[in-house]
Design a protein around this motif. Structure first.
Motif, PDB file in Angstrom:
ATOM      1  N   LEU A  43      15.637  15.754 -11.745  1.00  0.00           N
ATOM      2  CA  LEU A  43      14.210  15.765 -12.063  1.00  0.00           C
ATOM      3  C   LEU A  43      13.960  16.646 -13.280  1.00  0.00           C
ATOM      4  N   ASN A  44      13.007  16.259 -14.094  1.00  0.00           N
ATOM      5  CA  ASN A  44      12.544  17.133 -15.162  1.00  0.00           C
ATOM      6  C   ASN A  44      11.879  18.374 -14.548  1.00  0.00           C
ATOM      7  N   PRO A  45      11.771  19.462 -15.302  1.00  0.00           N
ATOM      8  CA  PRO A  45      11.202  20.698 -14.740  1.00  0.00           C
ATOM      9  C   PRO A  45       9.861  20.504 -14.039  1.00  0.00           C
ATOM     10  N   LYS A  46       9.011  19.625 -14.566  1.00  0.00           N
ATOM     11  CA  LYS A  46       7.726  19.372 -13.937  1.00  0.00           C
ATOM     12  C   LYS A  46       7.696  18.015 -13.236  1.00  0.00           C
ATOM     13  N   GLY A  47       8.888  17.504 -12.916  1.00  0.00           N
ATOM     14  CA  GLY A  47       8.989  16.200 -12.255  1.00  0.00           C
ATOM     15  C   GLY A  47       8.507  16.244 -10.810  1.00  0.00           C
ATOM     16  N   ILE A  48       8.225  15.069 -10.284  1.00  0.00           N
ATOM     17  CA  ILE A  48       7.699  14.928  -8.921  1.00  0.00           C
ATOM     18  C   ILE A  48       8.616  14.005  -8.132  1.00  0.00           C
ATOM     19  N   CYS A  49       8.947  14.405  -6.919  1.00  0.00           N
ATOM     20  CA  CYS A  49       9.721  13.567  -5.999  1.00  0.00           C
ATOM     21  C   CYS A  49       8.827  13.146  -4.849  1.00  0.00           C
ATOM     22  N   VAL A  50       8.728  11.847  -4.608  1.00  0.00           N
ATOM     23  CA  VAL A  50       7.911  11.305  -3.530  1.00  0.00           C
ATOM     24  C   VAL A  50       8.848  10.642  -2.514  1.00  0.00           C
ATOM     25  N   LEU A  51       8.748  11.060  -1.258  1.00  0.00           N
ATOM     26  CA  LEU A  51       9.575  10.490  -0.187  1.00  0.00           C
ATOM     27  C   LEU A  51       8.765   9.481   0.597  1.00  0.00           C
ATOM     28  N   ALA A  52       9.295   8.255   0.694  1.00  0.00           N
ATOM     29  CA  ALA A  52       8.605   7.214   1.459  1.00  0.00           C
ATOM     30  C   ALA A  52       9.473   6.693   2.586  1.00  0.00           C
ATOM     31  N   GLY A  53      10.641   7.287   2.794  1.00  0.00           N
ATOM     32  CA  GLY A  53      11.531   6.848   3.858  1.00  0.00           C
ATOM     33  C   GLY A  53      12.421   7.981   4.287  1.00  0.00           C
ATOM     34  N   THR A  97      22.407  10.980  -8.609  1.00  0.00           N
ATOM     35  CA  THR A  97      22.178  12.417  -8.655  1.00  0.00           C
ATOM     36  C   THR A  97      23.244  13.155  -9.467  1.00  0.00           C
ATOM     37  N   LYS A  98      24.295  12.444  -9.867  1.00  0.00           N
ATOM     38  CA  LYS A  98      25.358  13.073 -10.650  1.00  0.00           C
ATOM     39  C   LYS A  98      25.338  12.649 -12.113  1.00  0.00           C
ATOM     40  N   SER A  99      24.290  11.932 -12.512  1.00  0.00           N
ATOM     41  CA  SER A  99      24.189  11.491 -13.905  1.00  0.00           C
ATOM     42  C   SER A  99      23.529  12.568 -14.752  1.00  0.00           C
ATOM     43  N   ASP A 100      23.549  12.369 -16.058  1.00  0.00           N
ATOM     44  CA  ASP A 100      22.911  13.306 -16.983  1.00  0.00           C
ATOM     45  C   ASP A 100      21.458  12.932 -17.271  1.00  0.00           C
ATOM     46  N   GLN A 101      21.013  11.814 -16.745  1.00  0.00           N
ATOM     47  CA  GLN A 101      19.640  11.358 -16.968  1.00  0.00           C
ATOM     48  C   GLN A 101      18.667  12.212 -16.155  1.00  0.00           C
ATOM     49  N   ARG A 102      17.492  12.459 -16.711  1.00  0.00           N
ATOM     50  CA  ARG A 102      16.444  13.200 -16.017  1.00  0.00           C
ATOM     51  C   ARG A 102      15.217  12.306 -15.883  1.00  0.00           C
ATOM     52  N   TYR A 103      14.502  12.460 -14.758  1.00  0.00           N
ATOM     53  CA  TYR A 103      13.376  11.580 -14.463  1.00  0.00           C
ATOM     54  C   TYR A 103      12.099  12.390 -14.246  1.00  0.00           C
ATOM     55  N   ASP A 104      10.989  11.763 -14.600  1.00  0.00           N
ATOM     56  CA  ASP A 104       9.687  12.390 -14.375  1.00  0.00           C
ATOM     57  C   ASP A 104       9.224  12.201 -12.936  1.00  0.00           C
ATOM     58  N   VAL A 105       9.614  11.078 -12.354  1.00  0.00           N
ATOM     59  CA  VAL A 105       9.247  10.774 -10.969  1.00  0.00           C
ATOM     60  C   VAL A 105      10.439  10.130 -10.272  1.00  0.00           C
ATOM     61  N   ILE A 106      10.737  10.601  -9.070  1.00  0.00           N
ATOM     62  CA  ILE A 106      11.688   9.919  -8.187  1.00  0.00           C
ATOM     63  C   ILE A 106      10.909   9.441  -6.971  1.00  0.00           C
ATOM     64  N   PHE A 107      10.960   8.140  -6.738  1.00  0.00           N
ATOM     65  CA  PHE A 107      10.301   7.543  -5.572  1.00  0.00           C
ATOM     66  C   PHE A 107      11.418   7.103  -4.628  1.00  0.00           C
ATOM     67  N   LEU A 124       0.824  -1.212   0.000  1.00  0.00           N
ATOM     68  CA  LEU A 124       0.000   0.000   0.000  1.00  0.00           C
ATOM     69  C   LEU A 124       0.859   1.263   0.000  1.00  0.00           C
ATOM     70  N   THR A 125       1.986   1.221   0.720  1.00  0.00           N
ATOM     71  CA  THR A 125       2.891   2.372   0.723  1.00  0.00           C
ATOM     72  C   THR A 125       3.432   2.639  -0.674  1.00  0.00           C
ATOM     73  N   ALA A 126       3.832   1.566  -1.363  1.00  0.00           N
ATOM     74  CA  ALA A 126       4.345   1.716  -2.730  1.00  0.00           C
ATOM     75  C   ALA A 126       3.259   2.247  -3.664  1.00  0.00           C
ATOM     76  N   LEU A 127       2.073   1.681  -3.576  1.00  0.00           N
ATOM     77  CA  LEU A 127       0.980   2.102  -4.454  1.00  0.00           C
ATOM     78  C   LEU A 127       0.596   3.550  -4.194  1.00  0.00           C
ATOM     79  N   GLN A 128       0.472   3.932  -2.935  1.00  0.00           N
ATOM     80  CA  GLN A 128       0.104   5.313  -2.606  1.00  0.00           C
ATOM     81  C   GLN A 128       1.172   6.287  -3.086  1.00  0.00           C
ATOM     82  N   GLY A 129       2.445   5.930  -2.877  1.00  0.00           N
ATOM     83  CA  GLY A 129       3.518   6.815  -3.299  1.00  0.00           C
ATOM     84  C   GLY A 129       3.549   7.012  -4.800  1.00  0.00           C
TER      85      GLY A 129
END
Length: 283
Positions: free
Chosen positions: A271-281, A246-256, A176-181
């Protein structure tokens, strides 16, 4: 003179508030108790349960005879067939000031361990219509590390016949934590999703759910778990012992993030400009 008078009474008011807060905290501390103190006699209808009466090391955990619970009108009594442990159980036992503020100042208010459960319905409260004795169910309850446990009916669902009790009991809290995040991340098919801490309970579910939602999944883990995350669907794997994502050139839409071992600025960088970061820990 008027300013001095205001300052004088302000200081007095602050001191008074602090004294009252100290007294309230002191009284609350010494009144903090649990069932270990209240129920010292032999149980009338005993069952075995794992509990902890004090904060401390794992040595405080013990197997005791306790009173078998009775469901109220909105609860279900379960005969526990399987239960699983989560990081939460370790946090409950640990002696920390944050834990004492949340779970009981002097002693833990709730002495039972275990939140994930799978079992058979033993009895139901008079308001329960969706379950009946004999139903095989799974879900979340307090005190699942016991022979019997009670929980609200809304916290349970019928166990699919092809799923074992052990499999079902491993799902609820982490799943449930994974799904909600991931829902908070508003994942869309084709998006790039990075899961930091991909091989814990929440992380392994997050990898599979994100893949099922159609995302391109990058999993961050240690060397020994690279094959594991690939086997459950990760498209890309970053070994954190060799590379800092965090030091790579790749960009992500979501970081969980299940670990929270990087700053907000570091995560924002990938993160992409409109990317979302979700903290679960919190590390």
């Amino acid at each position: 003179m008027k300013l001095k008078r205001v300052l004088k009474w302000s200081v007095r008011a602050i001191v008074l508030v602090l004294v009252l807060a100290f007294l309230v905290g002191f009284i609350a501390y010494w009144r903090s108790t649990n069932e270990c103190d209240r129920n010292t006699g032999v149980p009338t209808n005993p069952m075995k349960a794992i509990r902890f009466c004090e904060y401390g090391s794992p040595d405080v955990v013990k197997l005791d005879d306790v009173e078998k619970p009775v469901p109220n009108d909105d609860q279900v009594l379960l005969k526990v067939r399987a239960a699983s442990l989560n990081a939460l159980d370790a946090y409950l036992i640990r002696d920390s000031w944050i834990g004492r503020l949340m779970f009981g100042l002097r002693k833990p208010r709730d002495t039972r361990l275990g939140r994930d459960v799978a079992g058979e319905v033993e009895a139901v409260g008079k308001n329960i219509t969706q379950f009946k004795p004999g139903d095989e169910v799974f879900g979340i309850c307090r005190g699942s590390l016991a022979e019997y446990a009670v929980t609200p009916a809304r916290a349970l669902v019928i166990k699919p016949p092809g799923v074992t009790f052990e499999q079902a009991a491993s799902l609820p809290l982490a799943g449930l934590t994974a799904l909600q995040g991931l829902r908070e991340g508003k994942i869309q098919p084709g998006q790039k999703v990075l899961i930091n801490g991909a091989t814990g309970g929440v992380g392994t579910f997050a990898v599979q759910i994100a893949k099922w939602l159609g995302a391109e999944v990058t999993a961050v883990c240690s060397t020994r778990n690279v094959d594991l995350v690939r086997s459950i669907g990760a498209d890309h794997v970053i070994d954190y012992t060799k590379e800092d994502f965090t030091k790579s050139d790749q960009r992500y839409d979501v970081i969980f993030d299940n670990v929270a071992n990087h700053s907000f600025a570091e995560r924002r960088r990938v993160l992409n400009p409109k990317g979302i970061c979700v903290l679960a820990g919190m590390g």
